[in-house]
Design a protein around this motif. Structure first.
Motif, PDB file in Angstrom:
ATOM      1  N   LEU A 153       0.815  -1.207   0.000  1.00  0.00           N
ATOM      2  CA  LEU A 153       0.000   0.000   0.000  1.00  0.00           C
ATOM      3  C   LEU A 153       0.854   1.265   0.000  1.00  0.00           C
ATOM      4  O   LEU A 153       0.392   2.326  -0.391  1.00  0.00           O
ATOM      5  N   LYS A 154       2.094   1.155   0.419  1.00  0.00           N
ATOM      6  CA  LYS A 154       2.944   2.337   0.548  1.00  0.00           C
ATOM      7  C   LYS A 154       3.248   2.984  -0.812  1.00  0.00           C
ATOM      8  O   LYS A 154       3.028   4.170  -0.990  1.00  0.00           O
ATOM      9  N   PRO A 155       3.747   2.218  -1.801  1.00  0.00           N
ATOM     10  CA  PRO A 155       3.996   2.832  -3.108  1.00  0.00           C
ATOM     11  C   PRO A 155       2.739   2.955  -3.956  1.00  0.00           C
ATOM     12  O   PRO A 155       2.770   3.524  -5.034  1.00  0.00           O
ATOM     13  N   GLY A 156       1.638   2.388  -3.483  1.00  0.00           N
ATOM     14  CA  GLY A 156       0.399   2.397  -4.264  1.00  0.00           C
ATOM     15  C   GLY A 156       0.147   1.001  -4.807  1.00  0.00           C
ATOM     16  O   GLY A 156       1.072   0.319  -5.266  1.00  0.00           O
ATOM     17  N   ASP A 175     -13.382   9.203  13.987  1.00  0.00           N
ATOM     18  CA  ASP A 175     -12.347  10.181  13.671  1.00  0.00           C
ATOM     19  C   ASP A 175     -12.049  10.266  12.180  1.00  0.00           C
ATOM     20  O   ASP A 175     -11.492  11.269  11.715  1.00  0.00           O
ATOM     21  N   LEU A 176     -12.434   9.233  11.418  1.00  0.00           N
ATOM     22  CA  LEU A 176     -12.173   9.248   9.982  1.00  0.00           C
ATOM     23  C   LEU A 176     -13.105  10.199   9.235  1.00  0.00           C
ATOM     24  O   LEU A 176     -12.826  10.570   8.097  1.00  0.00           O
ATOM     25  N   LEU A 181      -9.770   5.489   2.630  1.00  0.00           N
ATOM     26  CA  LEU A 181      -9.001   4.241   2.527  1.00  0.00           C
ATOM     27  C   LEU A 181      -7.715   4.337   3.340  1.00  0.00           C
ATOM     28  O   LEU A 181      -7.344   3.396   4.045  1.00  0.00           O
ATOM     29  N   ALA A 182      -7.037   5.471   3.247  1.00  0.00           N
ATOM     30  CA  ALA A 182      -5.787   5.650   3.995  1.00  0.00           C
ATOM     31  C   ALA A 182      -6.036   5.528   5.490  1.00  0.00           C
ATOM     32  O   ALA A 182      -5.228   4.928   6.228  1.00  0.00           O
ATOM     33  N   LYS A 199      -5.729   2.133  10.504  1.00  0.00           N
ATOM     34  CA  LYS A 199      -6.337   1.394  11.622  1.00  0.00           C
ATOM     35  C   LYS A 199      -5.928  -0.072  11.576  1.00  0.00           C
ATOM     36  O   LYS A 199      -5.628  -0.683  12.608  1.00  0.00           O
ATOM     37  N   ALA A 200      -5.923  -0.646  10.371  1.00  0.00           N
ATOM     38  CA  ALA A 200      -5.535  -2.051  10.216  1.00  0.00           C
ATOM     39  C   ALA A 200      -4.074  -2.252  10.623  1.00  0.00           C
ATOM     40  O   ALA A 200      -3.732  -3.222  11.302  1.00  0.00           O
ATOM     41  N   SER A 201      -3.224  -1.326  10.203  1.00  0.00           N
ATOM     42  CA  SER A 201      -1.802  -1.426  10.537  1.00  0.00           C
ATOM     43  C   SER A 201      -1.579  -1.333  12.043  1.00  0.00           C
ATOM     44  O   SER A 201      -0.732  -2.041  12.607  1.00  0.00           O
TER      45      SER A 201
END
Length: 261
Positions: free
Chosen positions: A137-140, A222-223, A239-240, A245-247
């Protein structure tokens, strides 16, 4: 939060002692006088009655809620308070108590005992799939590729949750709930991402576009401010936020495993 998971596990796993006691009884029926003299006093039930009991919840934003428990899942509690039903995510709860005053909580997962070696091994294997997806997810990540990785993640995660969902170890039960909650986050993100296509050209959606959007904002209020785009929501920012939250759940699960060994 850990108190709720512990009580859930106890309520599911307790009750075998009474059955064992019955099997130990002699086949020969004693006389009435012998029964009266030999019969031990009735043991006080130790299994908590979760559903239908009164719970006092203090949320992380300071709200105090007292109500009747209607349902429990690995990541939320549904209760009735003032004749209204509501669902509260475990991640938003600072402390809770059944039938009494809620006690302060640090918000940090504290292990009660060590986890088993096979549990730690299987948990780390399942979390490996989560990390693979998180790293992409970091680079897309492409929408189709995300769906493929999510399918692999869900297969691994569901096998793990199914195998250990009945554990009587509070630390293990907490890890199971965190992994189950992480799967939900990634699954909801995929559904919300799908809503982006054909909804609008500016990459936004409305809260009323699908129940999953409203559920996400209830679980993570909060989102709403994070993803606000006028009176709509930015899919990219939403999505971010969900992926963050998942991380966080993944990190907490790993820390709990490491500290429980």
């Amino acid at each position: 939060m850990r108190s709720l998971i512990t009580l859930i596990v106890i309520s599911l796993c307790a009750g075998t002692a009474a059955e064992a006691q019955k099997q130990k009884q002699k086949k020969k029926t004693p006389s009435r006088s012998q029964t009266a003299s030999r019969q031990p006093p009735a043991a006080t039930p130790t299994r908590p009655r979760i559903i239908g009991s009164t719970v006092v919840i203090i949320t992380k934003n300071g709200d105090r809620i007292t109500g009747e428990v209607l349902d429990l899942t690995a990541y939320s509690v549904r209760l009735r308070a003032d004749n209204l039903e509501s669902t509260i995510a475990l991640d938003t709860i600072a402390s809770l108590a059944f039938g009494g005053a809620a006690t302060p909580s640090t918000g940090v997962d504290q292990p009660v005992g060590p986890v088993r070696a096979d549990f730690a091994r299987d948990a780390e294997a399942a979390l490996g799939f989560f990390q693979t997806l998180a790293s992409s997810l970091k680079p897309g990540v492409d929408y189709t590729e995300y769906g493929r990785q999510l399918s692999e993640l869900r297969r691994a995660g569901e096998r793990f949750v199914t195998r250990y969902s009945s554990t009587d170890n509070p630390a293990e039960a907490r890890v199971v709930s965190l992994i189950a909650g992480t799967m939900t986050d990634y699954t909801w993100a995929r559904t919300i991402w799908t809503l982006k296509f054909g909804r609008s050209s500016d990459g936004t959606i409305a809260e009323t576009d699908a129940p999953v959007v409203a559920d996400t904002l209830v679980l993570y209020p909060d989102l709403r401010a994070l993803a606000a785009a006028g009176n709509r929501l930015s899919v990219e920012k939403l999505l971010a936020g969900i992926w963050r939250k998942a991380s966080e759940k993944q990190d907490r699960a790993r820390m709990l495993i490491a500290s429980s060994r």
